[in-house]
Design a protein around this motif. Structure first.
Motif, mmCIF file in Angstrom:
data_model
loop_
_atom_site.group_PDB
_atom_site.id
_atom_site.type_symbol
_atom_site.label_atom_id
_atom_site.label_comp_id
_atom_site.label_asym_id
_atom_site.label_seq_id
_atom_site.Cartn_x
_atom_site.Cartn_y
_atom_site.Cartn_z
ATOM 1 N N ALA A 1 0.827 -1.204 0.000
ATOM 2 C CA ALA A 1 0.000 0.000 0.000
ATOM 3 C C ALA A 1 0.862 1.255 0.000
ATOM 4 O O ALA A 1 0.564 2.227 -0.698
ATOM 5 C CB ALA A 1 -0.927 -0.011 1.215
ATOM 6 N N LEU A 2 1.940 1.251 0.781
ATOM 7 C CA LEU A 2 2.825 2.410 0.834
ATOM 8 C C LEU A 2 3.502 2.640 -0.512
ATOM 9 O O LEU A 2 3.683 3.786 -0.941
ATOM 10 C CB LEU A 2 3.871 2.219 1.931
ATOM 11 C CG LEU A 2 3.343 2.335 3.367
ATOM 12 C CD1 LEU A 2 4.433 1.957 4.359
ATOM 13 C CD2 LEU A 2 2.826 3.734 3.657
ATOM 14 N N ASP B 1 -4.628 12.671 20.556
ATOM 15 C CA ASP B 1 -5.023 11.615 21.490
ATOM 16 C C ASP B 1 -6.008 10.630 20.884
ATOM 17 O O ASP B 1 -6.053 9.464 21.269
ATOM 18 C CB ASP B 1 -5.646 12.236 22.755
ATOM 19 C CG ASP B 1 -4.614 13.035 23.552
ATOM 20 O OD1 ASP B 1 -3.422 12.736 23.403
ATOM 21 O OD2 ASP B 1 -5.022 13.946 24.298
ATOM 22 N N ASN B 2 -6.814 11.092 19.925
ATOM 23 C CA ASN B 2 -7.842 10.204 19.385
ATOM 24 C C ASN B 2 -7.450 9.605 18.038
ATOM 25 O O ASN B 2 -8.299 9.259 17.233
ATOM 26 C CB ASN B 2 -9.170 10.956 19.240
ATOM 27 C CG ASN B 2 -9.052 12.125 18.266
ATOM 28 O OD1 ASN B 2 -7.951 12.497 17.870
ATOM 29 N ND2 ASN B 2 -10.189 12.706 17.903
ATOM 30 N N SER B 3 -6.135 9.458 17.787
ATOM 31 C CA SER B 3 -5.684 8.987 16.477
ATOM 32 C C SER B 3 -6.096 7.547 16.205
ATOM 33 O O SER B 3 -6.160 7.128 15.058
ATOM 34 C CB SER B 3 -4.162 9.112 16.361
ATOM 35 O OG SER B 3 -3.523 8.321 17.336
ATOM 36 N N VAL B 4 -6.351 6.746 17.266
ATOM 37 C CA VAL B 4 -6.706 5.342 17.063
ATOM 38 C C VAL B 4 -8.210 5.191 16.879
ATOM 39 O O VAL B 4 -8.692 4.536 15.960
ATOM 40 C CB VAL B 4 -6.222 4.481 18.245
ATOM 41 C CG1 VAL B 4 -6.692 3.042 18.080
ATOM 42 C CG2 VAL B 4 -4.709 4.532 18.344
ATOM 43 N N SER B 5 -8.977 5.818 17.746
ATOM 44 C CA SER B 5 -10.421 5.605 17.729
ATOM 45 C C SER B 5 -11.173 6.591 16.837
ATOM 46 O O SER B 5 -12.225 6.278 16.294
ATOM 47 C CB SER B 5 -10.974 5.700 19.158
ATOM 48 O OG SER B 5 -10.663 6.965 19.719
ATOM 49 N N GLY B 6 -10.663 7.798 16.718
ATOM 50 C CA GLY B 6 -11.378 8.819 15.966
ATOM 51 C C GLY B 6 -10.848 8.974 14.558
ATOM 52 O O GLY B 6 -10.124 8.122 14.038
ATOM 53 N N PRO B 7 -11.220 10.083 13.910
ATOM 54 C CA PRO B 7 -10.735 10.327 12.544
ATOM 55 C C PRO B 7 -9.243 10.635 12.545
ATOM 56 O O PRO B 7 -8.676 11.028 13.551
ATOM 57 C CB PRO B 7 -11.542 11.543 12.100
ATOM 58 C CG PRO B 7 -11.870 12.257 13.367
ATOM 59 C CD PRO B 7 -12.071 11.189 14.394
ATOM 60 N N PHE B 8 -8.652 10.450 11.356
ATOM 61 C CA PHE B 8 -7.234 10.769 11.206
ATOM 62 C C PHE B 8 -7.069 12.286 11.083
ATOM 63 O O PHE B 8 -7.926 12.969 10.529
ATOM 64 C CB PHE B 8 -6.669 10.095 9.955
ATOM 65 C CG PHE B 8 -6.359 8.637 10.123
ATOM 66 C CD1 PHE B 8 -5.061 8.176 10.007
ATOM 67 C CD2 PHE B 8 -7.359 7.711 10.391
ATOM 68 C CE1 PHE B 8 -4.763 6.841 10.145
ATOM 69 C CE2 PHE B 8 -7.076 6.376 10.527
ATOM 70 C CZ PHE B 8 -5.767 5.933 10.413
ATOM 71 N N VAL C 1 -6.144 6.409 3.646
ATOM 72 C CA VAL C 1 -6.768 6.042 4.918
ATOM 73 C C VAL C 1 -8.031 5.217 4.686
ATOM 74 O O VAL C 1 -8.280 4.220 5.374
ATOM 75 C CB VAL C 1 -7.089 7.306 5.741
ATOM 76 C CG1 VAL C 1 -7.938 6.959 6.959
ATOM 77 C CG2 VAL C 1 -5.799 7.989 6.174
ATOM 78 N N SER C 2 -8.837 5.605 3.716
ATOM 79 C CA SER C 2 -10.061 4.872 3.421
ATOM 80 C C SER C 2 -9.760 3.465 2.942
ATOM 81 O O SER C 2 -10.422 2.502 3.336
ATOM 82 C CB SER C 2 -10.867 5.631 2.366
ATOM 83 O OG SER C 2 -12.004 4.896 1.983
ATOM 84 N N LYS D 1 -11.407 4.353 7.488
ATOM 85 C CA LYS D 1 -11.751 5.469 8.368
ATOM 86 C C LYS D 1 -11.737 6.772 7.573
ATOM 87 O O LYS D 1 -11.426 6.785 6.372
ATOM 88 C CB LYS D 1 -10.768 5.549 9.536
ATOM 89 C CG LYS D 1 -10.899 4.389 10.525
ATOM 90 C CD LYS D 1 -10.043 4.638 11.757
ATOM 91 C CE LYS D 1 -10.208 3.504 12.762
ATOM 92 N NZ LYS D 1 -9.416 3.739 13.991
ATOM 93 N N GLU D 2 -12.089 7.838 8.255
ATOM 94 C CA GLU D 2 -12.150 9.138 7.617
ATOM 95 C C GLU D 2 -10.995 10.020 8.077
ATOM 96 O O GLU D 2 -10.354 9.754 9.101
ATOM 97 C CB GLU D 2 -13.486 9.824 7.946
ATOM 98 C CG GLU D 2 -14.695 9.085 7.391
ATOM 99 C CD GLU D 2 -15.984 9.812 7.701
ATOM 100 O OE1 GLU D 2 -15.927 10.784 8.496
ATOM 101 O OE2 GLU D 2 -17.030 9.427 7.156
ATOM 102 N N VAL D 3 -10.763 11.065 7.320
ATOM 103 C CA VAL D 3 -9.739 12.052 7.651
ATOM 104 C C VAL D 3 -10.431 13.381 7.880
ATOM 105 O O VAL D 3 -11.293 13.795 7.088
ATOM 106 C CB VAL D 3 -8.697 12.187 6.518
ATOM 107 C CG1 VAL D 3 -7.691 13.277 6.847
ATOM 108 C CG2 VAL D 3 -7.989 10.868 6.287
ATOM 109 N N GLU D 4 -10.075 14.045 8.953
ATOM 110 C CA GLU D 4 -10.658 15.362 9.231
ATOM 111 C C GLU D 4 -10.190 16.362 8.171
ATOM 112 O O GLU D 4 -9.018 16.405 7.809
ATOM 113 C CB GLU D 4 -10.229 15.841 10.623
ATOM 114 C CG GLU D 4 -10.935 17.108 11.056
ATOM 115 C CD GLU D 4 -10.545 17.532 12.458
ATOM 116 O OE1 GLU D 4 -9.583 18.318 12.569
ATOM 117 O OE2 GLU D 4 -11.172 17.065 13.425
ATOM 118 N N ARG D 5 -11.129 17.175 7.687
ATOM 119 C CA ARG D 5 -10.805 18.093 6.590
ATOM 120 C C ARG D 5 -9.898 19.247 7.028
ATOM 121 O O ARG D 5 -9.067 19.706 6.259
ATOM 122 C CB ARG D 5 -12.088 18.670 5.980
ATOM 123 C CG ARG D 5 -12.783 17.695 5.044
ATOM 124 C CD ARG D 5 -13.901 18.370 4.285
ATOM 125 N NE ARG D 5 -14.433 17.482 3.264
ATOM 126 C CZ ARG D 5 -13.953 17.386 2.033
ATOM 127 N NH1 ARG D 5 -12.919 18.126 1.676
ATOM 128 N NH2 ARG D 5 -14.490 16.565 1.160
#
Length: 407
Positions: free
Chosen positions: A8-9, A65-72, A152-153, A158-162
């Motif tokens: 992927a990389l 802090d929320n890099s694992v559970s939340g958006p990137f 990321v998708s 997951k999603e990425v914060e805009r």
């Protein structure tokens, strides 16, 4: 990194190069990059900030802090002089992805002079920074967002914060973490040692004109990678390689006239590269060309006087008065002394050498330029009598000039 991630990389790296025309760097959790990046083409302050970000502890400021559970989150880090790197922190301690450097797609009211002054850079370095900044792509955050989101998708669903987060690297930032610098120091040292050893081997082969040895090095050794795979960077590397080869020809005692011709030719060809896919083939062609130049024009095995005699002959073959006496007067050295040393080092007399060179040049002209008459070729190679030229040419080749051209 799992095999899937490695694949992927690699795909993501190609996407970055195609869509954004800039560099892609993966750095693992211990801040060891996937390859060593020595940005020799960067101006001093930008190179320093690049190292601070890549090899120090500053990347950990890009980890929410929320890099694992939340958006990137995407961080946009200012280096200096309005240049930026974008950083994506990967989950599960997989490391970081960096893209850049690039210029932002925003209206910049400050002049380059103002940017240099604000950064404490002497205005005497303006040309260095201007030249480098002109090679960077201009990217807006929306395009960077699309590229990061695609990765990321695909890999994490997951999603990425805009909205981008970010900060500027400045002297107030803490120095790079010595713990992580130690992690990379040995790796960097080993890879740099290997790279310089390969460069040294290659340059020695060019100095000797040893094409077989160059081929045996393998195609990977031709690249001499110093920076990520970006067209402008590859051109810069080719320019560096052209300069190194030019110096190699000097070491091989090739006359500056030939050195200037070949280095100038390759300078033009390098600048005309417009696709990354052309680089490897052109690099191999350049190495072959320089090796052949050594084979044809190296005078490393001769003493200075004999080298001067050979060069004088090569540059004056069209002169009917070319002789030992004329060369002796030009060099200001005793004629019999020159003749003795020439015979000893070259293995033939000067008149024989002159005739041999003239016939070789005549053969080349007969083969490559059909518009020249035999009489013109005789004159161009120092023969005043076309009949005498024909007689000598046949004695050396077994053909008359006309029949040789037909052959």
């Amino acid at each position: 990194m799992a095999k899937l991630k490695q694949h992927a990389l690699a795909s993501f790296s190609e996407l970055v190069q195609v869509m954004l025309d800039t560099n892609f760097i993966y750095v693992n959790r211990r801040l060891v990059p996937d390859e060593i990046h020595e940005p020799n083409y960067m101006p001093p302050l930008l190179k320093e900030r690049f190292h601070d970000l890549l090899y120090g502890g500053l990347l950990f400021e890009c980890e929410p802090d929320n890099s694992v559970s939340g958006p990137f989150f995407i961080y946009e880090i200012g280096l200096a002089c309005d240049t930026y790197m974008s950083v994506l922190c990967l989950p599960e301690h997989e490391g970081f992805i960096l893209i850049g450097p690039y210029l932002p797609d925003t209206t910049q009211s400050d002049t380059l002079e103002a940017l240099l002054t604000d950064a404490g850079i002497p205005l005497s370095q303006k040309n260095i920074y201007s030249t480098y900044l002109n090679t960077l792509p201009v990217l807006d955050q929306s395009k960077l967002y699309v590229v990061f989101s695609a990765f990321v998708s695909s890999e994490y669903q997951k999603e990425v914060e805009r909205d981008f987060h970010g900060f500027n690297i400045s002297p107030e930032h803490p120095a790079p973490c010595p713990v992580f610098e130690e992690d990379t120091l040995q790796l960097r040292a080993e890879m740099l040692e290997k790279r310089y050893a390969e460069e040294h081997r290659l340059l020695n082969m060019v100095i000797k004109g040893d094409l077989d040895a160059v081929y045996n090095m393998g195609s990977k050794s031709f690249s001499l990678d110093r920076v990520p795979n970006k067209l402008r960077n590859e051109k810069n590397l080719m320019i560096i390689l052209n300069t190194l080869f030019r110096k190699s020809l000097e070491t091989a005692h090739v006359h500056p006239l030939y050195i200037d011709a070949i280095s100038g030719k390759w300078a033009v060809r390098i600048e005309n590269i417009d696709r990354i896919s052309q680089v490897d083939a052109l690099r191999r062609d350049m190495i072959r060309d320089y090796c052949r130049e050594v084979q044809h024009h190296s005078l490393a095995n001769y003493t200075p006087n004999v080298r001067a005699m050979i060069n004088f002959v090569n540059f004056n073959l069209n002169d009917p008065e070319l002789s030992l006496k004329k060369i002796s007067e030009h060099l200001g050295v005793n004629a019999s002394y020159l003749s003795q040393h020439f015979n000893k080092e070259v293995g033939r007399s000067l008149p024989e050498y002159i005739t041999d060179k003239r016939i070789s040049q005549a053969k080349q002209l007969l083969s490559s330029d059909t518009n020249l008459s035999v009489n013109q070729i005789a004159s161009a190679t120092g023969f005043t009598d076309v009949n005498y030229f024909t007689k000598v040419f046949k004695r050396y080749t077994g053909y008359t000039p006309t029949s040789f051209r037909k052959q």
